[in-house]
Design a protein around this motif. Sequence first.
Motif, PDB file in Angstrom:
ATOM      1  N   ARG A   1       2.749   8.541  -5.711  1.00  0.00           N
ATOM      2  CA  ARG A   1       2.111   9.855  -5.734  1.00  0.00           C
ATOM      3  C   ARG A   1       3.126  10.950  -5.445  1.00  0.00           C
ATOM      4  O   ARG A   1       3.144  11.999  -6.096  1.00  0.00           O
ATOM      5  CB  ARG A   1       0.985   9.908  -4.713  1.00  0.00           C
ATOM      6  CG  ARG A   1       0.171  11.190  -4.820  1.00  0.00           C
ATOM      7  CD  ARG A   1      -0.830  11.290  -3.732  1.00  0.00           C
ATOM      8  NE  ARG A   1      -0.074  11.510  -2.496  1.00  0.00           N
ATOM      9  CZ  ARG A   1      -0.600  11.491  -1.304  1.00  0.00           C
ATOM     10  NH1 ARG A   1      -1.865  11.220  -1.146  1.00  0.00           N
ATOM     11  NH2 ARG A   1       0.133  11.707  -0.236  1.00  0.00           N
TER      12      ARG A   1
ATOM     13  N   GLU B   1       2.649   1.651  -3.407  1.00  0.00           N
ATOM     14  CA  GLU B   1       1.765   1.947  -4.535  1.00  0.00           C
ATOM     15  C   GLU B   1       1.134   3.328  -4.440  1.00  0.00           C
ATOM     16  O   GLU B   1       1.109   4.072  -5.413  1.00  0.00           O
ATOM     17  CB  GLU B   1       0.661   0.892  -4.619  1.00  0.00           C
ATOM     18  CG  GLU B   1      -0.231   1.061  -5.828  1.00  0.00           C
ATOM     19  CD  GLU B   1      -1.225  -0.056  -5.974  1.00  0.00           C
ATOM     20  OE1 GLU B   1      -2.225   0.146  -6.659  1.00  0.00           O
ATOM     21  OE2 GLU B   1      -1.003  -1.136  -5.399  1.00  0.00           O
ATOM     22  N   TYR B   2       0.637   3.684  -3.293  1.00  0.00           N
ATOM     23  CA  TYR B   2      -0.146   4.900  -3.193  1.00  0.00           C
ATOM     24  C   TYR B   2       0.639   6.106  -2.713  1.00  0.00           C
ATOM     25  O   TYR B   2       0.383   7.212  -3.160  1.00  0.00           O
ATOM     26  CB  TYR B   2      -1.348   4.677  -2.282  1.00  0.00           C
ATOM     27  CG  TYR B   2      -2.315   3.688  -2.865  1.00  0.00           C
ATOM     28  CD1 TYR B   2      -3.125   4.040  -3.930  1.00  0.00           C
ATOM     29  CD2 TYR B   2      -2.405   2.401  -2.368  1.00  0.00           C
ATOM     30  CE1 TYR B   2      -3.998   3.134  -4.485  1.00  0.00           C
ATOM     31  CE2 TYR B   2      -3.282   1.483  -2.921  1.00  0.00           C
ATOM     32  CZ  TYR B   2      -4.084   1.857  -3.976  1.00  0.00           C
ATOM     33  OH  TYR B   2      -4.938   0.953  -4.530  1.00  0.00           O
TER      34      TYR B   2
ATOM     35  N   TYR C   1       0.843  -1.200   0.000  1.00  0.00           N
ATOM     36  CA  TYR C   1       0.000   0.000   0.000  1.00  0.00           C
ATOM     37  C   TYR C   1       0.874   1.244   0.000  1.00  0.00           C
ATOM     38  O   TYR C   1       0.653   2.168  -0.775  1.00  0.00           O
ATOM     39  CB  TYR C   1      -0.916   0.002   1.223  1.00  0.00           C
ATOM     40  CG  TYR C   1      -1.650   1.296   1.422  1.00  0.00           C
ATOM     41  CD1 TYR C   1      -2.804   1.580   0.717  1.00  0.00           C
ATOM     42  CD2 TYR C   1      -1.168   2.258   2.307  1.00  0.00           C
ATOM     43  CE1 TYR C   1      -3.463   2.776   0.880  1.00  0.00           C
ATOM     44  CE2 TYR C   1      -1.819   3.462   2.477  1.00  0.00           C
ATOM     45  CZ  TYR C   1      -2.974   3.717   1.774  1.00  0.00           C
ATOM     46  OH  TYR C   1      -3.604   4.905   1.942  1.00  0.00           O
TER      47      TYR C   1
END
Length: 67
Positions: free
Chosen positions: A37, A32-33, A29
């Motif tokens: 970002r 990826e996020y 998590y």
Amino acid sequence: MGVKIEIFRMMLYLSFPVTMFWISNQAEYFEEYVVKRKRKELEDFKERMRVRKEKRLLKNISAESEN
């Protein structure tokens, strides 16, 4: 009946923060996020700074050429 409802509420109150903590600390998590970002935001920031610097240089060059 009242004890069962209180036990259910207690389990809900305890499980929600623990679950959110567990989900947010998963490495996949985070990678990826959050990291992707932040990389995108950093690239956008660098591009904005490059454009700003080019505008400033062009403004300085045009001001010098008028003098």
